[in-house]
Motif scaffolding. Structure first.
Motif, short mmCIF file in Angstrom:
data_model
loop_
_atom_site.label_atom_id
_atom_site.label_comp_id
_atom_site.label_asym_id
_atom_site.label_seq_id
_atom_site.Cartn_x
_atom_site.Cartn_y
_atom_site.Cartn_z
N ALA A 232 0.84 -1.28 0.02
CA ALA A 232 -0.01 0.12 -0.17
C ALA A 232 0.97 1.21 0.14
CB ALA A 232 -1.00 -0.18 1.23
N ALA A 233 1.97 1.22 0.62
CA ALA A 233 2.80 2.41 0.67
C ALA A 233 3.46 2.65 -0.56
CB ALA A 233 3.79 2.41 1.92
N SER A 234 3.76 1.66 -1.28
CA SER A 234 4.69 1.65 -2.59
C SER A 234 3.86 1.65 -3.86
CB SER A 234 5.51 0.81 -2.54
OG SER A 234 5.01 -0.68 -2.61
N ARG A 235 2.26 1.77 -3.56
CA ARG A 235 1.48 1.85 -4.78
C ARG A 235 1.64 3.05 -5.71
NH1 ARG A 235 -3.10 -0.19 -2.62
NH2 ARG A 235 -2.46 -2.34 -3.04
N LEU A 236 1.70 4.13 -5.09
CA LEU A 236 1.79 5.43 -5.96
C LEU A 236 3.08 6.33 -5.31
CD1 LEU A 236 -1.90 6.55 -6.07
CD2 LEU A 236 -0.55 5.66 -7.82
N PRO A 237 3.82 7.05 -6.11
CA PRO A 237 4.70 8.13 -5.60
C PRO A 237 3.76 8.91 -4.59
CG PRO A 237 4.66 8.02 -8.14
CD PRO A 237 3.55 7.12 -7.65
N TRP A 238 4.62 9.54 -3.77
CA TRP A 238 3.96 10.21 -2.61
C TRP A 238 3.15 11.46 -3.15
CZ3 TRP A 238 4.74 15.45 -1.77
CH2 TRP A 238 6.00 15.80 -2.25
N LYS A 239 3.57 12.01 -4.12
CA LYS A 239 2.80 13.18 -4.52
C LYS A 239 1.55 12.90 -5.21
CE LYS A 239 3.04 16.86 -8.60
NZ LYS A 239 3.96 17.30 -9.59
N ASP A 240 1.57 11.65 -6.02
CA ASP A 240 0.33 11.23 -6.62
C ASP A 240 -0.42 10.69 -5.33
OD1 ASP A 240 1.64 11.67 -8.81
OD2 ASP A 240 1.38 9.76 -9.81
N ALA A 241 -0.01 10.23 -4.26
CA ALA A 241 -0.91 9.75 -3.07
C ALA A 241 -1.25 10.96 -2.25
CB ALA A 241 0.00 8.82 -2.41
N ASP A 265 -19.35 0.96 -5.65
CA ASP A 265 -18.07 1.10 -6.35
C ASP A 265 -18.06 2.55 -6.99
OD1 ASP A 265 -15.72 0.90 -7.36
OD2 ASP A 265 -16.11 -0.76 -8.72
N HIS A 266 -17.29 3.71 -6.39
CA HIS A 266 -17.15 4.88 -6.87
C HIS A 266 -15.96 4.90 -7.88
CE1 HIS A 266 -19.45 7.30 -3.69
NE2 HIS A 266 -19.19 6.22 -2.88
N ALA A 267 -15.19 3.98 -8.18
CA ALA A 267 -14.37 3.95 -9.18
C ALA A 267 -13.44 5.23 -9.40
CB ALA A 267 -14.86 3.35 -10.25
N LEU A 268 -13.00 5.93 -8.06
CA LEU A 268 -12.36 7.27 -8.31
C LEU A 268 -11.15 7.16 -8.79
CD1 LEU A 268 -13.08 10.25 -7.21
CD2 LEU A 268 -11.68 9.59 -5.30
N PRO A 269 -10.86 8.03 -9.95
CA PRO A 269 -9.57 7.65 -10.54
C PRO A 269 -8.17 8.23 -9.59
CG PRO A 269 -10.59 9.31 -11.53
CD PRO A 269 -11.67 8.98 -10.48
N THR A 270 -7.28 7.81 -9.78
CA THR A 270 -6.01 8.46 -9.04
C THR A 270 -5.59 9.60 -9.78
OG1 THR A 270 -4.60 7.11 -10.47
CG2 THR A 270 -5.36 6.11 -8.26
N ALA A 271 -5.21 10.44 -8.93
CA ALA A 271 -4.43 11.89 -9.43
C ALA A 271 -3.01 11.82 -9.67
CB ALA A 271 -4.99 13.14 -8.72
N HIS A 272 -2.73 12.52 -10.49
CA HIS A 272 -1.10 12.48 -11.08
C HIS A 272 -0.63 13.81 -11.22
CE1 HIS A 272 -1.37 8.30 -11.72
NE2 HIS A 272 -2.29 8.46 -12.40
N SER A 273 -1.48 14.83 -11.15
CA SER A 273 -1.14 16.53 -11.22
C SER A 273 -2.20 17.23 -10.45
CB SER A 273 -0.68 16.82 -12.54
OG SER A 273 -2.09 16.80 -13.28
N GLN A 316 -6.98 7.73 4.47
CA GLN A 316 -6.84 8.76 3.50
C GLN A 316 -5.29 9.36 4.05
OE1 GLN A 316 -8.52 8.74 1.12
NE2 GLN A 316 -9.97 7.51 1.68
N SER A 317 -4.52 8.70 4.09
CA SER A 317 -3.10 9.33 4.48
C SER A 317 -2.14 8.78 3.51
CB SER A 317 -2.80 9.28 5.88
OG SER A 317 -2.86 7.87 6.32
N VAL A 318 -0.90 7.98 4.07
CA VAL A 318 -0.11 7.47 3.37
C VAL A 318 -0.31 5.86 2.72
CG1 VAL A 318 1.81 8.41 5.08
CG2 VAL A 318 0.78 6.26 5.51
N ARG A 319 -1.48 5.26 3.22
CA ARG A 319 -1.78 4.02 2.77
C ARG A 319 -2.75 4.18 1.56
NH1 ARG A 319 -6.19 0.56 3.83
NH2 ARG A 319 -5.57 -1.69 3.32
N VAL A 320 -2.57 3.64 0.39
CA VAL A 320 -3.13 3.94 -0.73
C VAL A 320 -3.62 2.45 -1.27
CG1 VAL A 320 -3.15 4.43 -3.11
CG2 VAL A 320 -1.32 5.59 -1.73
N ARG A 321 -5.33 2.75 -1.11
CA ARG A 321 -5.98 1.38 -1.39
C ARG A 321 -6.16 1.19 -2.86
NH1 ARG A 321 -10.14 0.11 2.23
NH2 ARG A 321 -11.49 0.05 0.14
N GLU A 322 -6.35 0.02 -3.55
CA GLU A 322 -6.82 -0.04 -4.82
C GLU A 322 -7.89 0.85 -5.05
OE1 GLU A 322 -6.94 -4.12 -6.07
OE2 GLU A 322 -5.05 -4.50 -5.50
N ASP A 323 -9.12 0.71 -4.47
CA ASP A 323 -10.28 1.43 -4.42
C ASP A 323 -9.92 2.77 -3.26
OD1 ASP A 323 -10.48 -0.32 -2.33
OD2 ASP A 323 -12.53 -0.47 -2.41
#
Length: 333
Positions: A232-241, A265-273, A316-323
Motif C-alpha cells: 500500500a505504501a509503494s503503490r503510488l509515488p508520494w505526490k500522486d498519493a 463502487d465509486h471507481a475514483l481515479p488516481t490523481a497525477h497532477s 486517507q493518508s499514506v496508505r493507498v488502497r486499490e479503491d
C-alpha cells in the motif's frame, strides 16, 4: 424513563431502516472471505488460523455465524444490524455527556444518533456482510470511548473502567486495524470538548497511545500485514498519493453532504497532477474555512470536525488502497 423511551425510539428507527437488508445475499468479497474460505468451515478452523489472520476478531465472529446457521445470509445480516444498533445506543450515551448539552435535553443527542443510524452512507458497512469489520470495530471503539469517559480520577472504580476501556480498544483493533487512530480521537475529545490542558490530555490518552504502538509494531512483523503495508505504501509515488487522497476526502464529504451519491463502487481515479484535483482542493479549502468559521461559535462543531477528519487518516493518508474510497470509510467519521 425518558432516556429509555428515547433509546427505544432510536432502536425502532434503525431496525425499520435496515429491515429489508435481511433479504440480502452474499456480494463481492463475501465469497472469498466467507463462502469459499476453508478457514470459515467452523470455529475450530477459524481459531487455529487466528495467528496468521487479518482482523482476527472479525473473522472469529464470522466463523461463529457459520457454526450457528451455516451459510444462510440472514444470520450475518442480523449480527451486522445488531452491531449498528449497539453503536447507536453507545453513541447516544456519549453524546449526552458533551458539555453544553443539559442532561435533560435529549434532542441534540437523539438527532446526532439518528443521523448516524439513518444516513445512507452507512448502508455499505451495515448491509454488506464483509462490512462486519467496520461495524464491529466501531461498536468496540465507541464502547472503549464511553468507558474512558467513565474512568475519571474522581470516579469510583476508575482503574476498572480504564482497564475495561483498554480491552474494548484492543478488541476494536483486532476487528479492524484503522482503530489505531483512537488515541488521537480521544486526545481531540479531551482538549476540545473537555477543555483540558495539554499535559493532562496527553496523560489521559497515553495508555491508548502505548497500546497502539505495541500493536502497530506487531502488525509490522506480522507477515500478512507487513506485505499489505509495504504494497500500500509503494503503490503510488508520494505526490500522486497526496493528491489522490485529497480528492478522495472531498469525494467522501460529497457523499456525506449529498447522500444520493452513495455507491457500491465509486471507481475514483488516481490523481497525477494538480490539474486532476483543482476543484477538489478548492472544495477542501472551503470545508476547512467553514469549519474554522463555525468553530468560533461552538467547540462542539470544532471537536466533531476534527474527530471526523482524524478518523479518516488511516484510510486517507499514506496508505493507498486499490479503491480510493468506499462509503463505509465514513462509518466512524
Amino acid at each position: 424513563e425518558v432516556v429509555i423511551q428515547t433509546v427505544v425510539s432510536l432502536l425502532l428507527l434503525g431496525s425499520a431502516a435496515y429491515a429489508t437488508a435481511l433479504a440480502g445475499r452474499f456480494q463481492f468479497d463475501d465469497f472469498y472471505l466467507i463462502v469459499n474460505n476453508p478457514e470459515m468451515s467452523g470455529v475450530s478452523a477459524a481459531w487455529h488460523s487466528l495467528p496468521i489472520s487479518l482482523r482476527p476478531l472479525t473473522k472469529l465472529t464470522l466463523a461463529l455465524n457459520v457454526s450457528w446457521h451455516g451459510l444462510r445470509p440472514v444470520g450475518f445480516h442480523l449480527v451486522n444490524i445488531g452491531l449498528h444498533l449497539c453503536s447507536g445506543v453507545i453513541l447516544f450515551r456519549i453524546a449526552g455527556t458533551i458539555h453544553g448539552w443539559k442532561s435533560s435535553d435529549v434532542s441534540p443527542a437523539w438527532l446526532a444518533t439518528a443521523i448516524f443510524l439513518l444516513h445512507p452512507a452507512q448502508t455499505d458497512a451495515v448491509t454488506y456482510i464483509s462490512g462486519r469489520s467496520t461495524t464491529l470495530m466501531t461498536t468496540c471503539l465507541l464502547l472503549a470511548h464511553w468507558l474512558a469517559l467513565g474512568a475519571r480520577p474522581e470516579a469510583r472504580h476508575a482503574l476498572a473502567w480504564r482497564c475495561a476501556s483498554l480491552v474494548a480498544f484492543l478488541a476494536a483493533v483486532l476487528s479492524k486495524e484503522t482503530a489505531l487512530v483512537y488515541p488521537l480521537l480521544y486526545l481531540i475529545w479531551l482538549i476540545v470538548l473537555e477543555d483540558r490542558p495539554w499535559p493532562r490530555a496527553l496523560a489521559g490518552s497515553a495508555p491508548y497511545a502505548a497500546l497502539s504502538v505495541v500493536v502497530f509494531v506487531g502488525l509490522l512483523v506480522h507477515p500478512r500485514y507487513h506485505t499489505l503495508i509495504v504494497d500500500a505504501a509503494s503503490r503510488l509515488p508520494w505526490k500522486d498519493a497526496v493528491l489522490s487522497h485529497a480528492g478522495a476526502v472531498v469525494a467522501l464529504l460529497g457523499v456525506l453532504i449529498g447522500p444520493w451519491r452513495v455507491n457500491i463502487d465509486h471507481a475514483l481515479p488516481t490523481a497525477h497532477s494538480l490539474d486532476d484535483v483543482w476543484p477538489q482542493l478548492w472544495g477542501l479549502l472551503a470545508a476547512i474555512l467553514f469549519v474554522a468559521w463555525s468553530a468560533r461559535r461552538s467547540r462542539v462543531v470544532l471537536g466533531g470536525a476534527l474527530w471526523g477528519f482524524a478518523a479518516l487518516l488511516p484510510t486517507q493518508s499514506v496508505r493507498v488502497r486499490e479503491d480510493l474510497i468506499a462509503d463505509r470509510m465514513l462509518y466512524l467519521p
